[in-house]
Design an enzyme around this catalytic site. Structure first.
Site, short mmCIF file in Angstrom:
data_model
loop_
_atom_site.label_atom_id
_atom_site.label_comp_id
_atom_site.label_asym_id
_atom_site.label_seq_id
_atom_site.Cartn_x
_atom_site.Cartn_y
_atom_site.Cartn_z
N PRO A 176 42.34 41.22 48.64
CA PRO A 176 42.32 41.53 47.20
C PRO A 176 41.18 42.49 46.86
O PRO A 176 40.03 42.23 47.19
CB PRO A 176 42.08 40.17 46.54
N GLU A 177 41.53 43.61 46.25
CA GLU A 177 40.53 44.57 45.80
C GLU A 177 40.32 44.39 44.30
O GLU A 177 40.98 43.57 43.66
CB GLU A 177 41.00 45.99 46.12
#
Ligand SMILES: [Zn+2]
Length: 271
Positions: free
Chosen positions: A2-3
């Protein structure tokens, strides 16, 4: 992994369901995450009201009257809103149970995520206090990048991925923003002009905002008993496209490694 856009999408997905809700129970099935979940977490949180769900870098912050929950999704974490009495699966490590019957469930197969509690202002917390500005807020701009980069010999790609400079520019977004700005990823940070940094700051903002907009289409997945929300397909111009044609000039895109991370660029459009 997850960015920042996925974390922001997660925040928008869960906030309407838990803001203003009272925690009645916290179930910790697996306390061994990146850092140990505090043993007193359940006791501390029971009875508290979630006043707001905000984000700093890739940390989600759940504010209460007596302190703040810091939650990081790590490499593989996700959060889902479920109705009570849904059986927990293998990697469902923590449930936050609310008075209205809603559960916020933290699932993390690789257990690099974190759930921590702090009573100090979150901005003073060890994990947050040294972070650079948020890329989508006004205090991040080309002047900042220019002034912090003078005399720096590091590659510009590493410079913008340094969370002391600006948070949330992961490998994918660094590749994309440098392509959009026409800057070669290997160029020395200290040798780039103010005008080019102004363009780069704007491109960082645009690629992150576009990703957040694309993530917006997945918001309903946060209320999904079986789904795995929070990760979404994005339209990428260079990342993952080595050997394919540049959208700008049709020349083939080149891949190199910088600090062992895949770096894809157009040798013609990026100088
Ligand atoms: Zn090109």
């Amino acid at each position: 992994m997850p960015e920042l856009p996925e974390v922001e999408t997660t925040r928008r997905g869960i906030a309407p369901h838990i803001e203003g809700q009272n925690i009645t129970q916290v179930i910790v099935r697996q306390p061994k995450l990146r850092w140990p979940v505090p043993e007193t977490l359940a006791q501390t949180l029971t009875g508290l009201n979630i006043q707001s769900v905000s984000r700093r870098a890739k940390y989600l912050l759940f504010s209460t009257a007596s302190g703040t929950i810091l939650l990081h999704l790590g490499m593989s974490g996700n959060l889902r809103i479920m109705s009570a009495n849904q059986a927990a699966g293998k990697h469902d490590h923590i449930d936050f149970v609310f008075a209205n019957g809603t559960i916020l469930r933290f699932n993390d197969p690789r257990r690099f995520g974190a759930v921590l509690w702090t009573t100090e202002p979150p901005s003073e917390h060890q994990l947050l206090k040294d972070l650079g500005p948020e890329p989508l807020l006004a205090d991040f701009n080309g002047e900042l990048l220019y002034s912090l980069s003078r005399n720096r010999k590091t590659a510009v790609k590493l410079f913008i991925m340094d969370s002391h400079i600006v948070v949330g520019v992961g490998n994918i977004y660094a590749n994309e923003a440098l392509f959009m700005a026409g800057i070669r990823p290997t160029r020395q940070a200290g040798k780039i002009s103010l005008a080019r940094y102004q363009k780069l700051a704007e491109c960082i903002r645009v690629v992150l905002q576009q990703a957040i907009q694309q993530g917006g289409t997945t918001l309903r997945d946060f209320v999904n008993e079986a789904g795995k929300p929070g990760y979404f397909q994005q339209q990428l111009r260079v990342y993952g496209r080595a050997g394919l044609a540049c959208a700008g000039c049709n020349q083939l895109l080149t891949e190199i490694r910088i600090a062992n991370r895949s770096t894809v660029f157009c040798g013609h459009c990026q100088q």
